[in-house]
Design a protein around this motif. Sequence first.
Motif, short mmCIF file in Angstrom:
data_model
loop_
_atom_site.label_atom_id
_atom_site.label_comp_id
_atom_site.label_asym_id
_atom_site.label_seq_id
_atom_site.Cartn_x
_atom_site.Cartn_y
_atom_site.Cartn_z
N ILE A 2 105.61 45.61 109.89
CA ILE A 2 105.99 44.77 111.03
C ILE A 2 107.02 45.54 111.84
CG2 ILE A 2 107.22 42.65 111.65
CD1 ILE A 2 105.82 41.57 109.01
N PRO A 19 107.36 43.22 105.07
CA PRO A 19 107.95 41.87 105.11
C PRO A 19 108.96 41.62 103.99
CG PRO A 19 105.57 41.75 105.34
CD PRO A 19 105.90 43.18 105.03
N GLN A 66 114.29 39.53 109.21
CA GLN A 66 115.21 38.50 109.69
C GLN A 66 116.25 39.10 110.65
OE1 GLN A 66 116.25 37.05 105.55
NE2 GLN A 66 116.28 35.08 106.60
N MET B 1 101.96 40.98 101.73
CA MET B 1 102.49 39.68 102.12
C MET B 1 102.50 39.55 103.64
SD MET B 1 106.07 37.95 100.91
CE MET B 1 107.11 39.03 101.87
N TYR B 3 103.71 37.81 107.25
CA TYR B 3 104.99 37.37 107.80
C TYR B 3 104.76 36.74 109.18
CZ TYR B 3 109.62 37.59 109.93
OH TYR B 3 110.78 37.28 110.58
N GLN B 5 106.69 34.59 112.48
CA GLN B 5 107.96 34.20 113.06
C GLN B 5 107.70 33.24 114.23
OE1 GLN B 5 110.66 37.22 114.86
NE2 GLN B 5 111.97 36.66 113.15
N ASP B 46 109.13 32.48 108.80
CA ASP B 46 110.57 32.62 109.06
C ASP B 46 110.99 31.60 110.12
OD1 ASP B 46 113.12 33.41 109.73
OD2 ASP B 46 112.62 35.52 110.03
#
Lengths: 155, 280
Positions: A2, A19, A66, B1, B3, B5, B46
């Motif tokens: 990502i 991730p 994050q 995995m 992810y 957002q 998230d």
Amino acid sequence: MIEIKLVVNNKPYTLGVEPSERLIDALRNRLGLLGTKEGCGEGECGACTVIMDGKTVNSCLVLAVQANGSVITSIEGVGNRRSPHPVQKAFVEVGAVQCGFCTPGMVLSAKNLLDKNSKPSNEEIGIAMSGNLCRCTGYDKILRAVKIAAEEGKE
Amino acid sequence: MKYFQPYSVEEAIEIAHASESTFLAGGTDLVLHMRNGKAQPSGLIDLGKIPVLREIKEVDGFIEIGSMATFAELGNSELVAQNAYALWQACQSMGSPQIRNQATLGGNLGNCSPAADGLPPLLALGAEVHLISQEGEEFEPLSTLLSRTPLLGQNTLILGFRIPINGWQSGFAKLGRRRALAIARLSVAVAVEINGTRVENVRVALGAVGRRAFLSESLGRELSGLDLNGAWLEKGVLEVQQIVREALGARASAPYKREAVSGVFREALASIITEGGTQA
């Protein structure tokens, strides 16, 4: 992978991260910023503390994803041998560094406190430093160094 | 995995419905559980980029707290300090500054550790939990929710909490092995409705006594409708010890916690009643 964008020590980066990758891993392994230490790896010791968007966090408990869009300060962004930050100067003067493993996290917690509160009381210093463990010094010299750095900042 | 957002609650719910992913709040528990294998999510949703989930505000006689409000934000909130003192106190002592900056109240409930610091105050303050899923929204009393197994449906998101602003006084105390960075071995939250010198109503909640934090209804009944004085405090101490005895049974920690709870109970009430039995 990502793609995330973040600013670390005033430099913008675009990184590809997994991730499940933690912020500490991205800082150490992808950016080579080895000043951030991993102690316990579970948020108990504070050795991995960095400042993220003006707040201290344990970089072992934050995923790199994050931190997307965040501004991060690690110990490499605080000062250097030639022009140390007042907190770093005080740590050296007082002898608040023994093995040194907790020091980067300690300095960042102290710096962040002084950025927000230039005249902290002893109690406020104690609270700000309570998330950083040291197994060498017994804390007295560390707290004294933060006090001295605060007083120097006032002048 | 995988992810994700999402930028809105609607989007988060859709993703949850379409995938078998886990909601990620602050991550101070989940990141750890992923590393030690306790949690193996196939994907993460998230919640960090949904601003509405971070809000702490007063709405129609309630404090509304978004699930992504951090312990640090709650601990800095004048609204919380004025109207939900027990929660405010819990937010000062949970974890460390670093953890309080990251950890959220919604995550505290989602993870639902027996020692979760946020839950006893929310229980004592009569908090309701605002939930949302594709089936719709609902407010559920936290005490009811905590009796459910599993706590939440697979695709249910904790939107936040609401606490009635009703003039009750409250307090919280916990026992840890050291002052900072210690998981609660025992925690007590108390809320009382005082009318003159009389305690009209009481709610007492305990944490780290059993599988999940809980509200003791019998304790609330026993201590309601009495005068607030030293005798009331001593009655409370005996009753709370009895509750701990019943809840822990023959567990190894039982003799210790039964004794310790009397001190923690007194401390939780310190902002409401002095040792001498007068109102603080």
